[in-house]
Write an enzyme that holds these catalytic residues in place. Structure first.
Site, PDB file in Angstrom:
ATOM      1  N   THR A  11       0.807  -1.229   0.000  1.00  0.00           N
ATOM      2  CA  THR A  11       0.000   0.000   0.000  1.00  0.00           C
ATOM      3  C   THR A  11       0.833   1.269   0.000  1.00  0.00           C
ATOM      4  O   THR A  11       0.291   2.356  -0.203  1.00  0.00           O
ATOM      5  CB  THR A  11      -0.945   0.047   1.231  1.00  0.00           C
ATOM      6  OG1 THR A  11      -0.155  -0.112   2.410  1.00  0.00           O
ATOM      7  CG2 THR A  11      -2.008  -1.028   1.168  1.00  0.00           C
ATOM      8  N   ARG A  34      -3.061  -3.712   4.983  1.00  0.00           N
ATOM      9  CA  ARG A  34      -4.274  -3.553   5.801  1.00  0.00           C
ATOM     10  C   ARG A  34      -5.221  -2.507   5.234  1.00  0.00           C
ATOM     11  O   ARG A  34      -6.393  -2.504   5.554  1.00  0.00           O
ATOM     12  CB  ARG A  34      -3.882  -3.174   7.239  1.00  0.00           C
ATOM     13  CG  ARG A  34      -3.186  -4.283   7.998  1.00  0.00           C
ATOM     14  CD  ARG A  34      -2.536  -3.758   9.237  1.00  0.00           C
ATOM     15  NE  ARG A  34      -1.576  -2.709   8.886  1.00  0.00           N
ATOM     16  CZ  ARG A  34      -0.944  -1.935   9.745  1.00  0.00           C
ATOM     17  NH1 ARG A  34      -1.172  -2.075  11.035  1.00  0.00           N
ATOM     18  NH2 ARG A  34      -0.092  -1.024   9.328  1.00  0.00           N
ATOM     19  N   ASP A  60      -3.781  -8.452   8.213  1.00  0.00           N
ATOM     20  CA  ASP A  60      -2.688  -8.013   9.081  1.00  0.00           C
ATOM     21  C   ASP A  60      -1.689  -9.163   9.193  1.00  0.00           C
ATOM     22  O   ASP A  60      -2.059 -10.250   9.669  1.00  0.00           O
ATOM     23  CB  ASP A  60      -3.285  -7.655  10.456  1.00  0.00           C
ATOM     24  CG  ASP A  60      -2.268  -7.003  11.383  1.00  0.00           C
ATOM     25  OD1 ASP A  60      -1.077  -7.372  11.323  1.00  0.00           O
ATOM     26  OD2 ASP A  60      -2.678  -6.140  12.167  1.00  0.00           O
ATOM     27  N   SER A 138      17.518  -4.480   5.993  1.00  0.00           N
ATOM     28  CA  SER A 138      17.842  -3.059   6.210  1.00  0.00           C
ATOM     29  C   SER A 138      19.311  -2.977   6.602  1.00  0.00           C
ATOM     30  O   SER A 138      19.886  -3.963   7.075  1.00  0.00           O
ATOM     31  CB  SER A 138      16.986  -2.521   7.363  1.00  0.00           C
ATOM     32  OG  SER A 138      17.456  -1.271   7.809  1.00  0.00           O
ATOM     33  N   TYR A 151      14.185  -2.590  16.673  1.00  0.00           N
ATOM     34  CA  TYR A 151      14.065  -2.613  15.205  1.00  0.00           C
ATOM     35  C   TYR A 151      15.300  -3.294  14.607  1.00  0.00           C
ATOM     36  O   TYR A 151      15.186  -4.165  13.735  1.00  0.00           O
ATOM     37  CB  TYR A 151      13.905  -1.190  14.647  1.00  0.00           C
ATOM     38  CG  TYR A 151      13.818  -1.164  13.130  1.00  0.00           C
ATOM     39  CD1 TYR A 151      12.747  -1.751  12.469  1.00  0.00           C
ATOM     40  CD2 TYR A 151      14.827  -0.577  12.355  1.00  0.00           C
ATOM     41  CE1 TYR A 151      12.667  -1.754  11.076  1.00  0.00           C
ATOM     42  CE2 TYR A 151      14.755  -0.569  10.967  1.00  0.00           C
ATOM     43  CZ  TYR A 151      13.667  -1.168  10.337  1.00  0.00           C
ATOM     44  OH  TYR A 151      13.596  -1.173   8.965  1.00  0.00           O
ATOM     45  N   PHE A 189       7.795   5.239   6.214  1.00  0.00           N
ATOM     46  CA  PHE A 189       8.576   4.630   7.284  1.00  0.00           C
ATOM     47  C   PHE A 189       8.762   5.573   8.488  1.00  0.00           C
ATOM     48  O   PHE A 189       8.481   5.200   9.635  1.00  0.00           O
ATOM     49  CB  PHE A 189       9.945   4.203   6.721  1.00  0.00           C
ATOM     50  CG  PHE A 189      10.840   3.549   7.725  1.00  0.00           C
ATOM     51  CD1 PHE A 189      10.755   2.190   7.980  1.00  0.00           C
ATOM     52  CD2 PHE A 189      11.778   4.288   8.440  1.00  0.00           C
ATOM     53  CE1 PHE A 189      11.578   1.580   8.920  1.00  0.00           C
ATOM     54  CE2 PHE A 189      12.608   3.687   9.377  1.00  0.00           C
ATOM     55  CZ  PHE A 189      12.505   2.330   9.611  1.00  0.00           C
TER      56      PHE A 189
HETATM   57  P1  NDP Z   1       6.028   2.081   4.439  1.00  0.00           P
HETATM   58  O1  NDP Z   1       5.507   2.435   5.802  1.00  0.00           O
HETATM   59  O2  NDP Z   1       5.857   3.064   3.355  1.00  0.00           O
HETATM   60  O3  NDP Z   1       5.383   0.681   3.977  1.00  0.00           O
HETATM   61  C1  NDP Z   1       5.177  -0.372   4.864  1.00  0.00           C
HETATM   62  C2  NDP Z   1       4.175  -1.341   4.277  1.00  0.00           C
HETATM   63  O4  NDP Z   1       4.000  -2.427   5.221  1.00  0.00           O
HETATM   64  C3  NDP Z   1       2.810  -0.725   4.063  1.00  0.00           C
HETATM   65  O5  NDP Z   1       2.285  -1.146   2.830  1.00  0.00           O
HETATM   66  C4  NDP Z   1       1.972  -1.273   5.198  1.00  0.00           C
HETATM   67  O6  NDP Z   1       0.638  -1.444   4.781  1.00  0.00           O
HETATM   68  C5  NDP Z   1       2.620  -2.641   5.432  1.00  0.00           C
HETATM   69  N1  NDP Z   1       2.364  -3.103   6.786  1.00  0.00           N
HETATM   70  C6  NDP Z   1       2.791  -2.537   7.934  1.00  0.00           C
HETATM   71  N2  NDP Z   1       2.312  -3.225   8.988  1.00  0.00           N
HETATM   72  C7  NDP Z   1       1.561  -4.234   8.474  1.00  0.00           C
HETATM   73  C8  NDP Z   1       0.806  -5.278   9.062  1.00  0.00           C
HETATM   74  N3  NDP Z   1       0.742  -5.435  10.396  1.00  0.00           N
HETATM   75  N4  NDP Z   1       0.150  -6.131   8.253  1.00  0.00           N
HETATM   76  C9  NDP Z   1       0.212  -5.986   6.916  1.00  0.00           C
HETATM   77  N5  NDP Z   1       0.933  -5.031   6.292  1.00  0.00           N
HETATM   78  C10 NDP Z   1       1.596  -4.168   7.080  1.00  0.00           C
HETATM   79  O7  NDP Z   1       7.552   1.752   4.661  1.00  0.00           O
HETATM   80  P2  NDP Z   1       8.694   1.178   3.693  1.00  0.00           P
HETATM   81  O8  NDP Z   1       8.232   1.036   2.317  1.00  0.00           O
HETATM   82  O9  NDP Z   1       9.878   1.985   3.958  1.00  0.00           O
HETATM   83  O10 NDP Z   1       8.911  -0.241   4.380  1.00  0.00           O
HETATM   84  C11 NDP Z   1       8.964  -1.453   3.646  1.00  0.00           C
HETATM   85  C12 NDP Z   1      10.053  -2.335   4.239  1.00  0.00           C
HETATM   86  O11 NDP Z   1      11.312  -1.714   4.020  1.00  0.00           O
HETATM   87  C13 NDP Z   1       9.952  -2.555   5.738  1.00  0.00           C
HETATM   88  O12 NDP Z   1      10.247  -3.910   6.012  1.00  0.00           O
HETATM   89  C14 NDP Z   1      11.037  -1.657   6.312  1.00  0.00           C
HETATM   90  O13 NDP Z   1      11.511  -2.121   7.540  1.00  0.00           O
HETATM   91  C15 NDP Z   1      12.070  -1.749   5.215  1.00  0.00           C
HETATM   92  N6  NDP Z   1      13.066  -0.698   5.153  1.00  0.00           N
HETATM   93  C16 NDP Z   1      12.693   0.623   5.032  1.00  0.00           C
HETATM   94  C17 NDP Z   1      13.673   1.606   4.948  1.00  0.00           C
HETATM   95  C18 NDP Z   1      13.328   3.066   4.895  1.00  0.00           C
HETATM   96  O14 NDP Z   1      14.207   3.905   5.210  1.00  0.00           O
HETATM   97  N7  NDP Z   1      12.124   3.457   4.469  1.00  0.00           N
HETATM   98  C19 NDP Z   1      15.089   1.250   4.945  1.00  0.00           C
HETATM   99  C20 NDP Z   1      15.363  -0.150   5.059  1.00  0.00           C
HETATM  100  C21 NDP Z   1      14.376  -1.077   5.146  1.00  0.00           C
HETATM  101  P3  NDP Z   1      -0.664  -1.146   5.666  1.00  0.00           P
HETATM  102  O15 NDP Z   1      -0.329  -0.045   6.622  1.00  0.00           O
HETATM  103  O16 NDP Z   1      -1.699  -0.773   4.655  1.00  0.00           O
HETATM  104  O17 NDP Z   1      -0.952  -2.439   6.340  1.00  0.00           O
HETATM  105  C1  8X3 Z   2      15.336   1.714   7.853  1.00  0.00           C
HETATM  106  C2  8X3 Z   2      16.661   2.389   7.896  1.00  0.00           C
HETATM  107  O1  8X3 Z   2      18.393   3.411   9.495  1.00  0.00           O
HETATM  108  O2  8X3 Z   2      16.054   3.993   9.845  1.00  0.00           O
HETATM  109  O3  8X3 Z   2      15.447   0.326   7.991  1.00  0.00           O
HETATM  110  O4  8X3 Z   2      16.867   1.814  10.439  1.00  0.00           O
HETATM  111  S1  8X3 Z   2      16.996   2.908   9.502  1.00  0.00           S
END
Ligand code: NDP
Ligand code: 8X3
Length: 253
Positions: A11, A34, A60, A138, A151, A189
């Site tokens: 999403t 979700r 979820d 990450s 985390y 994020f």
């Molecule tokens: P976003 O918050 O933009 O996206 C997170 C996604 O995860 C959303 O689509 C959300 O959908 C879904 N999600 C969260 N909780 C649930 C749940 N309980 N059940 C189902 N779906 C869930 O963040 P990112 O795109 O940045 O994150 C994606 C991945 O990348 C994560 O694993 C994050 O840890 C990782 N990451 C992110 C970094 C960053 O700096 N942004 C760096 C390194 C890694 P919804 O809320 O609709 O359920």
């Molecule tokens: C997301 C990057 O540095 O905020 O995984 O943990 S950091």
């Protein structure tokens, strides 16, 4: 026949960017998250623009029952790629002040959610002797940072599980890869980490981080190698980031 990718957390952010990129390359999609309205909006757009099949599963990942009920609706579809992307950080507190609810949400989403989806999807891959699991880790899974405690621990667990899955599944011809990005903007994020506090979430203003599209391209690169090649791990950061703890915050280059 088109291949099919199941993307958790489609999403927003990296998952959403991946949905667009894989659709552009002709993949059929199973998108989960979700927020149903968002899933439906993205699905409709991709069906129209790329003429691919898109299924939405609204659940979820923290609940195995919900994952299983959702997966049941698509279990007749052979899944070529599982992108375990759904995840989050919650809070930014030293360990002695950490909120238990934050810890549980991170552990249940980042770790148990990934395990639940892998447990549901991998038997079909084993049966077909074909498939690819790609986990989103990450830099936090490679190196700890101040107040990152739980985390970082969940992402270190993802790093370990990626290797463990490969050991278990390679003999069934299943590829297991991981992409481990540093800071990524065009995601929710930071907003999620800081409970919607927009001022605290402004963490990308003084340097140039990755964009969600950059990560989607790395995921697609891993997915599109010839079948005898497995990309095990892609560690990637913006040029102004050297590691979790070293960022040139002197302004955007
Ligand atoms: P976003 O918050 O933009 O996206 C997170 C996604 O995860 C959303 O689509 C959300 O959908 C879904 N999600 C969260 N909780 C649930 C749940 N309980 N059940 C189902 N779906 C869930 O963040 P990112 O795109 O940045 O994150 C994606 C991945 O990348 C994560 O694993 C994050 O840890 C990782 N990451 C992110 C970094 C960053 O700096 N942004 C760096 C390194 C890694 P919804 O809320 O609709 O359920
Ligand atoms: C997301 C990057 O540095 O905020 O995984 O943990 S950091």
């Amino acid at each position: 026949m088109n291949k099919t990718i199941l993307i958790t957390g489609a999403t927003s952010g990296i998952g959403r960017a991946s949905a667009y990129l894989f659709a552009k390359h002709g993949y059929n999609l199973i998108l989960t998250g979700r927020r149903l309205a968002r899933l439906e909006e993205i699905s409709e757009e991709l069906r129209q623009s790329h003429k691919v099949e898109v299924h939405c599963l609204n659940f979820d990942v923290r609940s195995f029952e919900e994952c299983a009920q959702g997966f049941d609706k698509v279990k007749h579809i052979p899944i070529d790629i599982l992108l375990n992307n759904a995840g989050k950080a919650k809070g930014y507190d030293p360990i002695h002040e950490g909120k238990i609810a934050h810890w549980e949400e991170m552990i249940d989403t980042n770790l148990k959610g990934l395990l639940y989806m892998t447990r549901l999807v991998s038997p079909g891959m084993v049966e077909l002797k074909s498939g690819h699991i790609i986990n989103i880790c990450s830099t936090a899974g490679k190196e700890e940072y101040l107040n990152g405690n739980v985390y970082c621990a969940t992402k270190h667990a993802v790093d370990s599980l990626t290797r463990a899955l490969r050991i278990d599944l390679h003999k069934h011809n299943i590829r297991v890869s991981q992409v481990a990005p540093g800071h990524v903007e065009e995601t929710e994020f930071a907003k999620v980490r800081f409970d919607g506090d927009e001022s605290k979430a402004k963490i990308y203003e003084d340097f140039n981080p990755l964009r969600s599209q950059d990560v989607a391209e790395a995921i697609y690169f891993a997915a599109s190698r010839p079948s005898h090649v497995v990309i095990q791990d892609i560690l990637m950061m913006g040029t102004q980031q050297a590691n979790s703890n070293t960022i040139n915050r002197s302004g955007r280059n």
